[in-house]
Design a protein around this motif. Sequence first.
Motif, PDB file in Angstrom:
ATOM      1  N   TRP A  51       0.984  -1.261   0.060  1.00 52.63           N
ATOM      2  CA  TRP A  51      -0.012   0.058   0.001  1.00 52.63           C
ATOM      3  C   TRP A  51       0.865   1.213   0.048  1.00 52.63           C
ATOM      4  O   TRP A  51       2.045   1.213   0.221  1.00 52.63           O
ATOM      5  N   ASN A  52       0.181   2.223  -0.327  1.00 54.16           N
ATOM      6  CA  ASN A  52       0.899   3.609  -0.326  1.00 54.16           C
ATOM      7  C   ASN A  52       0.779   4.323   1.176  1.00 54.16           C
ATOM      8  O   ASN A  52      -0.152   4.443   1.513  1.00 54.16           O
ATOM      9  N   GLU A  53       2.239   4.377   1.575  1.00 55.25           N
ATOM     10  CA  GLU A  53       2.126   4.585   3.097  1.00 55.25           C
ATOM     11  C   GLU A  53       1.520   6.106   3.314  1.00 55.25           C
ATOM     12  O   GLU A  53       1.356   6.533   4.494  1.00 55.25           O
ATOM     13  N   SER A  54       1.497   6.941   2.310  1.00 63.12           N
ATOM     14  CA  SER A  54       0.918   8.364   2.511  1.00 63.12           C
ATOM     15  C   SER A  54      -0.516   8.469   2.510  1.00 63.12           C
ATOM     16  O   SER A  54      -1.177   9.265   2.882  1.00 63.12           O
ATOM     17  N   ILE A  55      -1.265   7.210   2.004  1.00 65.07           N
ATOM     18  CA  ILE A  55      -2.728   7.163   2.299  1.00 65.07           C
ATOM     19  C   ILE A  55      -3.051   6.251   3.247  1.00 65.07           C
ATOM     20  O   ILE A  55      -3.913   6.633   3.917  1.00 65.07           O
ATOM     21  N   PHE A  56      -2.549   5.129   3.636  1.00 71.40           N
ATOM     22  CA  PHE A  56      -2.748   4.382   4.837  1.00 71.40           C
ATOM     23  C   PHE A  56      -1.632   4.130   5.768  1.00 71.40           C
ATOM     24  O   PHE A  56      -0.758   3.648   5.499  1.00 71.40           O
ATOM     25  N   LYS A  57      -2.015   4.472   6.859  1.00 73.00           N
ATOM     26  CA  LYS A  57      -0.869   4.335   7.966  1.00 73.00           C
ATOM     27  C   LYS A  57      -1.245   2.973   8.790  1.00 73.00           C
ATOM     28  O   LYS A  57      -2.175   3.160   9.544  1.00 73.00           O
ATOM     29  N   LEU A  58      -0.334   2.401   8.791  1.00 74.36           N
ATOM     30  CA  LEU A  58      -0.296   0.938   9.658  1.00 74.36           C
ATOM     31  C   LEU A  58      -0.210   1.289  11.027  1.00 74.36           C
ATOM     32  O   LEU A  58       0.472   1.942  11.583  1.00 74.36           O
TER      33      LEU A  58
END
Length: 266
Positions: free
Chosen positions: A44-51
């Motif tokens: 996933w795109n880390e700027s869109i989804f934060k784990l």
Amino acid sequence: MLGLIETKKELVTKFDVMRIWGRDGASWEFVSSVGASGGLWLIWNESIFKLTNCYKGDRWLCVEGVVMKDNFHCAICLVYGPRVRSEKIVVWKELSYIAGLCQVPFYFLGDFNEIMHLEERKESTTLSASAEDFRAWVNDMELVGLPLNDRRYTWFRGSSCSRIDKSLITLGWLEMYLGTRLRGGPRGLSDHCTLIMEENRTFDGPRPFRSLDSWFTHEGFLRIVKDEWRELGDIQFLDKMKALSVPVRRWHKQHFGNISERKRKF
């Protein structure tokens, strides 16, 4: 977010991710295969989804986090269902436990290796006991199965066809993204077709390059593409694709006219 099943990879490296994702800013989690069997992978795109949390089982991979632009706390779980009924029951119980642990809107996706309705398997006349188990689990979890309107089946082998690949969401997810819809993608070399889930809201980004199936029915299409591509020389690939759209659009208008208007009149 991209979910891959049956990766057949015991280890996933940054090089593997970049080869598929194609740019920086990707995060990922994976479940190792056992030799050449199984394997799960989420990117996933880390700027869109934060784990915030990650949970793993032999047959599933769950990431919990926040969709940044909407401040939406949720969990996404990639599933690869087993074939044996007793093993399926164990997986359904594990997924129930994880959903209870997270207490956020959930999205389950993947190859569940099971149907819920007779019409989801070609020439099926009865539901198996494991199918009834699966239906009961979906109902107990209060999940909504997203309809797949552009194709009937997602798995093909010889004359056998089934819809065993599914996207199941909770009501909390549906309330946040009411326009969520599912469509089928190409099969490629796999015996499964890809599933693409999208939120049907206005997209303000650049328009993607598109092709129409009707173009490939015209004997002159591949010839014009080849000629125009050669004329464009050695410019960057994306610039070349953008430039190619101009003569293709002109060729389309000449041979097919306004398809949308013709469809509307029809």
